[in-house]
Design a protein around this motif. Structure first.
Motif, PDB file in Angstrom:
ATOM      1  N   GLU A 179      23.366  -3.365  -4.907  1.00  0.00           N
ATOM      2  CA  GLU A 179      23.758  -3.991  -6.176  1.00  0.00           C
ATOM      3  C   GLU A 179      23.686  -2.429  -7.171  1.00  0.00           C
ATOM      4  O   GLU A 179      23.583  -1.101  -7.161  1.00  0.00           O
ATOM      5  CB  GLU A 179      22.026  -4.592  -6.359  1.00  0.00           C
ATOM      6  CG  GLU A 179      21.861  -5.726  -5.552  1.00  0.00           C
ATOM      7  CD  GLU A 179      22.779  -6.587  -6.041  1.00  0.00           C
ATOM      8  OE1 GLU A 179      23.721  -6.995  -7.307  1.00  0.00           O
ATOM      9  OE2 GLU A 179      22.646  -7.492  -4.877  1.00  0.00           O
ATOM     10  N   SER A 180      24.394  -3.372  -8.246  1.00  0.00           N
ATOM     11  CA  SER A 180      24.700  -1.675  -8.987  1.00  0.00           C
ATOM     12  C   SER A 180      24.185  -2.428 -10.343  1.00  0.00           C
ATOM     13  O   SER A 180      24.161  -3.822 -11.333  1.00  0.00           O
ATOM     14  CB  SER A 180      25.986  -2.046  -9.119  1.00  0.00           C
ATOM     15  OG  SER A 180      26.496  -3.291  -9.660  1.00  0.00           O
ATOM     16  N   HIS A 181      23.351  -1.184 -11.090  1.00  0.00           N
ATOM     17  CA  HIS A 181      22.522  -1.753 -12.296  1.00  0.00           C
ATOM     18  C   HIS A 181      22.849  -0.551 -13.740  1.00  0.00           C
ATOM     19  O   HIS A 181      23.075   0.308 -13.510  1.00  0.00           O
ATOM     20  CB  HIS A 181      21.034  -1.166 -12.077  1.00  0.00           C
ATOM     21  CG  HIS A 181      20.015  -1.433 -10.649  1.00  0.00           C
ATOM     22  ND1 HIS A 181      20.019  -3.073 -10.593  1.00  0.00           N
ATOM     23  CD2 HIS A 181      20.683  -1.107  -9.192  1.00  0.00           C
ATOM     24  CE1 HIS A 181      19.184  -2.807  -9.738  1.00  0.00           C
ATOM     25  NE2 HIS A 181      19.735  -2.405  -8.429  1.00  0.00           N
ATOM     26  N   PRO A 182      22.675  -1.678 -14.897  1.00  0.00           N
ATOM     27  CA  PRO A 182      23.310  -1.101 -15.762  1.00  0.00           C
ATOM     28  C   PRO A 182      21.696  -0.088 -16.250  1.00  0.00           C
ATOM     29  O   PRO A 182      20.892  -0.196 -16.418  1.00  0.00           O
ATOM     30  CB  PRO A 182      23.251  -2.537 -17.128  1.00  0.00           C
ATOM     31  CG  PRO A 182      22.463  -3.664 -16.429  1.00  0.00           C
ATOM     32  CD  PRO A 182      22.176  -2.960 -14.874  1.00  0.00           C
ATOM     33  N   GLY A 183      22.750   1.124 -16.915  1.00  0.00           N
ATOM     34  CA  GLY A 183      21.332   2.088 -17.732  1.00  0.00           C
ATOM     35  C   GLY A 183      20.731   1.898 -19.144  1.00  0.00           C
ATOM     36  O   GLY A 183      20.719   0.785 -19.799  1.00  0.00           O
ATOM     37  N   PRO A 184      19.236   1.948 -19.192  1.00  0.00           N
ATOM     38  CA  PRO A 184      18.916   1.782 -20.397  1.00  0.00           C
ATOM     39  C   PRO A 184      19.407   1.845 -21.227  1.00  0.00           C
ATOM     40  O   PRO A 184      19.703   1.632 -22.366  1.00  0.00           O
ATOM     41  CB  PRO A 184      17.505   2.560 -20.701  1.00  0.00           C
ATOM     42  CG  PRO A 184      17.540   2.675 -18.708  1.00  0.00           C
ATOM     43  CD  PRO A 184      18.557   2.759 -18.112  1.00  0.00           C
ATOM     44  N   SER A 185      20.866   3.158 -21.534  1.00  0.00           N
ATOM     45  CA  SER A 185      21.872   3.529 -23.110  1.00  0.00           C
ATOM     46  C   SER A 185      22.290   2.464 -23.125  1.00  0.00           C
ATOM     47  O   SER A 185      22.697   2.240 -24.333  1.00  0.00           O
ATOM     48  CB  SER A 185      21.560   5.129 -22.266  1.00  0.00           C
ATOM     49  OG  SER A 185      22.917   4.789 -21.426  1.00  0.00           O
ATOM     50  N   GLN A 186      23.205   1.807 -21.615  1.00  0.00           N
ATOM     51  CA  GLN A 186      24.106   1.252 -21.588  1.00  0.00           C
ATOM     52  C   GLN A 186      23.462  -0.502 -22.590  1.00  0.00           C
ATOM     53  O   GLN A 186      24.094  -0.993 -23.558  1.00  0.00           O
ATOM     54  CB  GLN A 186      24.667   0.919 -20.531  1.00  0.00           C
ATOM     55  CG  GLN A 186      25.125   1.774 -20.582  1.00  0.00           C
ATOM     56  CD  GLN A 186      25.929   2.256 -18.761  1.00  0.00           C
ATOM     57  OE1 GLN A 186      25.212   1.219 -17.764  1.00  0.00           O
ATOM     58  NE2 GLN A 186      27.316   2.206 -18.214  1.00  0.00           N
TER      59      GLN A 186
END
Length: 548
Positions: A179-186
């Motif tokens: 899985e690939s997760h978005p970062g909080p800054s994004q």
């Protein structure tokens, strides 16, 4: 000590496989023998292209790799049609191919093909297993490759003598999804872009969705009052009667929706590549630098920036991206709510079928009857052709997992997909739309539906021509008809010959009774709808196109 055939089957079982589609061949008899003792259902098909398309449909509807097995040479090349669909549509599947014995390779032995050279263009990875001890390694890798990043098909070739060789090998273990997760800054940047937008729109596409992520994005759209479109043949990703739904972004797009996308100041593209068909030939968003602020969310980093240069690129699967949106709430009431309502109203008007057209059969009332007499859980499948417009434009999809259709535009897909869908969901109604040309590309899989007692209902829209090609031909070369006329069987009689139920509809008012009888028969059914070739599209006749 176990044979290579036994190790292949054990590796499939370890990775959760419950069903495979195949056309048998002598090159992988050892696998078929091992399947005899396994708790894996084997669906015997009539042509390898249909078998591969069934595997695609299983992958499309479940998110897990569909499994197909075929023999070498002609069997493998027949199956390549299904590989192409899975590749273009980002669907996980694994094709196992029996291969010539190892000592005969590079001699152009009987039915030999070098599959790395032949299939690299239509598969994410092509591997050949020389050593049976490495079968657990190769099979587990195949599952990981097929499902990670942008999903797609994997090909594993199995030399015949390798499958009969006995060896010791480690017990196969299940693959672990990546899985690939978005970062909080994004996510914070996305909130900032939404807060300053004036004409935003979201477009959903691709795979790696789930019922939960579809529901989660719907909640996000409600909070932000976002208008939402669905990419070509991905309509099941948003409820069409939800007030935020703006329409499908594909072939024959509603002109008002196309205008809204071009005039948007923010496009949130989630899950899909936004390739040629949904982008109207790459005209809705400029390549490579969009006029709109573009936020592109895709599970494969290699896809981000490949065609469109986004202002915000987020490498994440739709499921993980939507999970990260759960806490994203606007600080004030979005000021584009009225626009969202107007776009939904435009969709409802656009998706209301016409009542009149040439000939004795009117598809508009037929589609209206289907809307009123099939439930929201009904699964619709189709291949490619002008007939599919009646389904894609006028059927209002309500639930995730109710559509199996090739974004690659492959004819012959609908019937194999319907067989797979009914196998997966025996308690749900499955309706296949097919044209007369489309149906006969894999019509023999109706025998598969009869063999496994799968009561699908196939609507064969018969106008006696390759309709889409004739439409283009009449536009480009008016009156010069070449290679587009067809001679067809009696499709209802064909259904009965196979052991199914057959009906013929020559007038509009005959359809309701024919469908109800097909449903009540409890058998696989074909309803032939005799459509006037002049009714080439819902809004234009063939003569109008010919005459400009």
């Amino acid at each position: 000590m176990k044979t290579g055939g036994q190790l292949v089957v054990e590796a499939l079982a370890a990775n959760g496989v419950k069903r495979i589609s195949c056309v048998p061949g002598e090159s992988y008899l050892a696998v078929l023998d091992a399947l005899y003792d396994a708790d894996i259902e084997v669906v015997v098909c009539r042509q390898e292209g249909g078998a591969a398309m069934m595997a695609d449909a299983w992958g499309r509807l479940t998110g897990e790799p569909g499994i197909c097995m075929v023999t070498r040479g002609p069997g493998a090349t027949n199956a390549s049609a299904g590989l192409h669909v899975a590749r273009q549509d980002s669907v996980p599947m694994i094709l196992f191919i029996g291969q010539v014995q190892r000592e005969a390779r590079e001699r152009e032995a009987f039915q030999e093909i070098e599959y790395r050279r032949a299939f690299t263009e239509v598969a994410k990875w092509v591997g050949e297993i020389d050593d049976p001890a490495r079968i657990p390694e190769f099979v587990t890798r195949a599952f990981a490759v097929a499902t990670s990043g942008r999903p797609g098909p994997v090909v594993l070739t199995l030399p015949e003598d390798m499958l009969t060789q006995s060896t010791e090998a480690p017990a196969a273990r299940a693959y672990q999804p990546v899985e690939s997760h978005p970062g909080p800054s994004q996510i914070a940047k996305l909130a900032e872009l939404l807060s300053t937008a004036k004409r935003p729109i979201a477009i959903l596409g691709g795979t790696r969705w789930s019922a939960e992520s579809v529901a989660g994005f719907q909640s996000f759209a409600e909070r932000w009052q976002l208008p939402v479109g669905c990419s070509f043949r991905r309509q099941m990703l948003f409820d069409h009667l939800h007030p935020n739904y703006a329409g499908d972004v594909g072939i024959g797009i509603n002109p008002s929706l196309a205008g809204e996308i071009r005039e948007a100041d923010l496009v949130l593209l989630v899950g899909g590549r936004f390739s040629e068909m949904p982008s109207s030939g790459y005209t809705l968003i400029d390549v490579p630098y969009p006029r709109q602020t573009l936020v592109h969310v895709h599970p494969d980093p290699g896809e981000l920036g490949r065609v469109y240069r986004p202002d915000l690129a987020i490498a994440a699967s739709p499921r993980d991206f939507v999970a990260a949106l759960s806490s994203l709430t606007p600080s004030a009431e979005p000021h584009w709510s009225a626009r969202t309502g107007e776009m939904h109203a435009a969709y409802l008007k656009w998706s209301t079928p016409p009542e009149k057209g040439p000939g004795d059969v009117q598809m508009g009332p037929i589609v209206n009857w289907l809307e009123a007499n099939t439930g929201p859980e009904t699964i619709f499948t189709n291949g490619a052709g002008n007939y599919a417009t009646w389904l894609h434009r006028f059927h209002r999809f309500r639930r995730y997992g109710t559509q199996a259709a090739p974004a690659s535009g492959s004819m012959g897909y609908g019937l194999p997909a319907a067989v797979a869908a009914k196998h997966l969901h025996p308690d749900r109604e499955v309706v296949c739309f097919a044209g007369d040309g489309c149906f006969l590309m894999h019509g023999q899989e109706f025998a598969t539906a009869v063999r496994y007692e799968l009561p699908i209902i196939v609507l064969v829209v018969n106008n006696g021509i390759y309709g889409t090609i004739r439409m283009h031909q009449e536009r480009e070369y008016p009156g010069r008809v070449s290679a587009t006329d067809l001679t067809n069987p009696d499709f209802a009689a064909l259904a009965r010959a196979y052991g199914g139920h057959g009906e013929t509809v020559a007038r509009t008012e005959e359809f309701a009774g024919a469908f109800l009888r097909a449903r009540e028969s409890g058998k696989p059914a074909i309803i032939e709808i005799k459509l006037d070739p002049e009714a080439i599209t819902p809004t234009r006749t063939l003569s109008e196109i010919r005459n400009g």
